[in-house]
Scaffold this motif. Structure first.
Motif, PDB file in Angstrom:
ATOM      1  N   ILE A 276      35.979 -17.235  64.161  1.00  0.00           N
ATOM      2  CA  ILE A 276      35.674 -15.979  63.599  1.00  0.00           C
ATOM      3  C   ILE A 276      33.945 -15.707  63.691  1.00  0.00           C
ATOM      4  O   ILE A 276      33.142 -16.688  63.389  1.00  0.00           O
ATOM      5  CB  ILE A 276      35.831 -15.974  62.006  1.00  0.00           C
ATOM      6  N   CYS A 277      33.665 -14.578  64.489  1.00  0.00           N
ATOM      7  CA  CYS A 277      32.328 -14.466  64.860  1.00  0.00           C
ATOM      8  C   CYS A 277      32.004 -13.025  64.355  1.00  0.00           C
ATOM      9  O   CYS A 277      32.686 -12.123  63.955  1.00  0.00           O
ATOM     10  CB  CYS A 277      32.306 -14.180  66.363  1.00  0.00           C
ATOM     11  N   SER A 278      30.421 -12.855  63.841  1.00  0.00           N
ATOM     12  CA  SER A 278      29.934 -11.838  63.308  1.00  0.00           C
ATOM     13  C   SER A 278      28.894 -11.387  64.253  1.00  0.00           C
ATOM     14  O   SER A 278      28.167 -11.830  64.744  1.00  0.00           O
ATOM     15  CB  SER A 278      29.151 -12.194  61.828  1.00  0.00           C
ATOM     16  N   PHE A 279      29.149 -10.074  64.526  1.00  0.00           N
ATOM     17  CA  PHE A 279      28.300  -9.155  65.540  1.00  0.00           C
ATOM     18  C   PHE A 279      27.233  -8.446  64.402  1.00  0.00           C
ATOM     19  O   PHE A 279      27.735  -7.499  63.720  1.00  0.00           O
ATOM     20  CB  PHE A 279      28.768  -8.332  66.359  1.00  0.00           C
ATOM     21  N   VAL A 280      26.134  -8.806  64.242  1.00  0.00           N
ATOM     22  CA  VAL A 280      25.222  -8.074  63.025  1.00  0.00           C
ATOM     23  C   VAL A 280      24.115  -7.369  63.928  1.00  0.00           C
ATOM     24  O   VAL A 280      23.628  -7.698  64.994  1.00  0.00           O
ATOM     25  CB  VAL A 280      24.691  -9.035  62.243  1.00  0.00           C
ATOM     26  N   PRO A 281      23.535  -6.249  63.407  1.00  0.00           N
ATOM     27  CA  PRO A 281      22.290  -5.611  64.011  1.00  0.00           C
ATOM     28  C   PRO A 281      21.526  -6.819  64.344  1.00  0.00           C
ATOM     29  O   PRO A 281      20.913  -7.499  63.765  1.00  0.00           O
ATOM     30  CB  PRO A 281      21.764  -4.607  62.968  1.00  0.00           C
ATOM     31  N   ARG A 282      20.713  -6.406  65.806  1.00  0.00           N
ATOM     32  CA  ARG A 282      19.805  -7.685  66.106  1.00  0.00           C
ATOM     33  C   ARG A 282      18.863  -6.965  67.219  1.00  0.00           C
ATOM     34  O   ARG A 282      19.167  -6.104  68.150  1.00  0.00           O
ATOM     35  CB  ARG A 282      20.517  -8.930  66.622  1.00  0.00           C
ATOM     36  N   VAL A 283      17.982  -7.754  67.685  1.00  0.00           N
ATOM     37  CA  VAL A 283      17.210  -7.437  68.940  1.00  0.00           C
ATOM     38  C   VAL A 283      17.895  -7.901  70.131  1.00  0.00           C
ATOM     39  O   VAL A 283      18.794  -8.965  70.091  1.00  0.00           O
ATOM     40  CB  VAL A 283      15.861  -8.133  68.917  1.00  0.00           C
ATOM     41  N   THR A 284      18.132  -7.275  71.159  1.00  0.00           N
ATOM     42  CA  THR A 284      18.905  -7.882  72.347  1.00  0.00           C
ATOM     43  C   THR A 284      17.949  -8.448  73.266  1.00  0.00           C
ATOM     44  O   THR A 284      16.657  -8.824  73.102  1.00  0.00           O
ATOM     45  CB  THR A 284      19.691  -6.523  73.121  1.00  0.00           C
ATOM     46  N   ASP A 285      18.549  -9.137  74.425  1.00  0.00           N
ATOM     47  CA  ASP A 285      18.065  -9.970  75.402  1.00  0.00           C
ATOM     48  C   ASP A 285      16.385  -9.539  75.761  1.00  0.00           C
ATOM     49  O   ASP A 285      16.195  -8.325  75.919  1.00  0.00           O
ATOM     50  CB  ASP A 285      18.674 -10.256  76.332  1.00  0.00           C
ATOM     51  N   THR A 286      15.635 -10.594  75.976  1.00  0.00           N
ATOM     52  CA  THR A 286      14.087 -10.065  76.408  1.00  0.00           C
ATOM     53  C   THR A 286      13.774 -10.215  77.856  1.00  0.00           C
ATOM     54  O   THR A 286      12.388  -9.628  78.129  1.00  0.00           O
ATOM     55  CB  THR A 286      13.381 -11.278  75.253  1.00  0.00           C
ATOM     56  N   HIS A 287      14.762 -10.569  78.490  1.00  0.00           N
ATOM     57  CA  HIS A 287      14.198 -10.396  79.946  1.00  0.00           C
ATOM     58  C   HIS A 287      14.084  -9.049  80.633  1.00  0.00           C
ATOM     59  O   HIS A 287      15.274  -8.315  79.906  1.00  0.00           O
ATOM     60  CB  HIS A 287      15.395 -11.163  80.999  1.00  0.00           C
ATOM     61  N   PRO A 288      13.066  -8.736  81.496  1.00  0.00           N
ATOM     62  CA  PRO A 288      13.249  -7.229  81.473  1.00  0.00           C
ATOM     63  C   PRO A 288      14.374  -6.823  82.574  1.00  0.00           C
ATOM     64  O   PRO A 288      14.549  -5.518  82.308  1.00  0.00           O
ATOM     65  CB  PRO A 288      11.701  -7.090  82.381  1.00  0.00           C
ATOM     66  N   ASP A 289      14.983  -7.466  83.169  1.00  0.00           N
ATOM     67  CA  ASP A 289      15.859  -6.936  83.998  1.00  0.00           C
ATOM     68  C   ASP A 289      17.439  -7.236  83.344  1.00  0.00           C
ATOM     69  O   ASP A 289      18.457  -7.221  83.731  1.00  0.00           O
ATOM     70  CB  ASP A 289      15.952  -7.706  85.301  1.00  0.00           C
TER      71      ASP A 289
END
Ligand SMILES: [Fe+2]
Length: 382
Positions: A276-289
């Motif tokens: 069971i997984c929770s997808f919550v508001p968050r900052v996404t990945d930081t690599h420029p590409d």
């Protein structure tokens, strides 16, 4: 399952003489899991918890509806079930040997006055909207929208609906647990686990109280009504690690990587045959590409359920709150056409959703048919 609690009055040593204020002997109830090998709690009752005035089958129970599986449905079909169409009560939608997923819509009088106990598995509720209280022998557990609520197998409870409730229920036949990698060697939640001991809402214990005079028990998907001699909530104290809890999904601490991390970083709870997984508001990945959208994947072992709560879901178009999607193992799955490319450059997501990956294939129920979005599967075709 989270940690040990002790509330009310308990004797210095288990299984010794322990009396109430009037001198009468109190009765232990040892609630054990995995035979006697697993976690347990010990409760002390005023009256004998094992004595019933009657025990008889009943045809139905307002706390549960049984899944009517459609065995001949074609496999590999992507499904979208619209929760906004769910009728009152419980609606089983997907079923496997390990779990049953149901939607629920409950008002203040939906459940009647009787209690319920599930002998078939742990019940994990996700509350989409509303507010309520579970009365249990461990005390009263209050919960509200955006909470997970765990009611362990075999715990007698009565649900009081304070504001109309909607949400998703998972009956987990093998029982729910906290993944062992979240704990240190003494069982404490690690500092890098996605939640802490303090995040859990616990039962509030106030001593013995009147309870339901009838308890419906579900076992082997049949219902048996018990009329206990004394209140199931006549408890003077208890200790142990089995107790119902609530966990606010927004207390889940997300992880962000340089590039997109696999869905396992959203793991919240585990069960035999399911994650069971929770997808919550968050900052996404930081690599420029980085491509923030989930990569297409051929997860050959898992069917995937997503229950959409709110926000703009990065990978899926046209899905709204309370919708449930099913993506079966056997074919690759991933973002809706256009979503993968469209996500490039985004730096955050406001999506809120519950995901369940299951190892046993899920079967659609007859009850789910009435909720189905008929052209969802075709929305993936070019
Ligand atoms: Fe997936």
């Amino acid at each position: 399952m989270i940690d040990r609690m002790q509330l009310g009055r308990v004797p210095a040593k288990p299984h010794t003489v322990f009396r109430g204020a009037d001198g009468r002997l109190l009765y232990e109830e040892c609630l054990t899991r995995r035979g006697f090998d697993g976690e347990f709690s010990i409760l002390y009752h005023d009256g004998p918890p094992m004595t019933d005035q009657s025990l008889a089958p009943v045809d139905s129970c307002s706390y549960r509806a049984l899944p009517e599986v459609l065995p001949s449905e074609p496999p590999l079909r992507r499904r979208l079930l619209l929760g906004e169409k769910a009728p009152g009560g419980f609606t089983p939608i997907l079923h496997s040997a390990d779990l049953t997923a149901s939607l629920f819509v409950l008002g203040p009088t939906s459940l009647g006055d009787h209690g319920f106990s599930n002998g078939d598995g742990d019940d994990l509720y996700f509350i989409y909207s509303g507010r309520g209280l579970f009365e249990t022998p461990f005390g009263d557990l209050a919960f509200e929208a955006n909470d997970y609520v765990l009611m362990p197998r075999g715990v007698v409870h009565r649900l009081l609906v304070e504001e109309p409730l909607e949400g998703l229920l998972l009956e987990l036949r093998g029982g729910l647990h906290v993944p062992k990698e979240f704990r240190n060697p003494v069982g404490q939640l690690r500092m890098d686990a996605p939640y802490t001991h303090r995040d859990f809402k616990r039962p509030r214990f106030q001593g013995p109280k009147p309870g339901p005079t009838t308890i419906v028990v579900k076992k082997d998907d049949r219902f048996i009504a018990r009329t206990p001699l004394s209140s199931p909530f006549d408890v003077v104290g208890w200790d142990g690690t089995v107790w119902p809890f609530a966990f606010p999904i927004l207390s889940f601490q997300p992880k962000t990587g340089l590039v997109h991390l696999p869905p396992t970083i959203h793991t919240t709870f585990a069960a035999p045959g399911a994650l069971i997984c929770s997808f919550v508001p968050r900052v996404t990945d930081t690599h420029p590409d980085a491509i923030p959208c989930p990569y297409p994947h051929t997860s050959v072992d898992c069917d995937e359920i997503l229950y959409y709560v709110r926000g703009n879901f990065t990978s899926r178009k046209g899905v709204g709150p309370r919708a449930v999607s099913l993506h079966p193992a056997g074919i690759p799955h991933g973002p809706h056409p256009g979503s993968y490319e469209g996500s490039i450059g985004t730096r955050s997501t406001d999506e809120l959703a519950v995901m369940v990956d299951t190892f046993q294939p899920l079967r659609l129920t007859r009850q789910a048919r009435a909720l189905e979005h008929e052209s969802y599967h075709e929305s993936w075709l070019l």
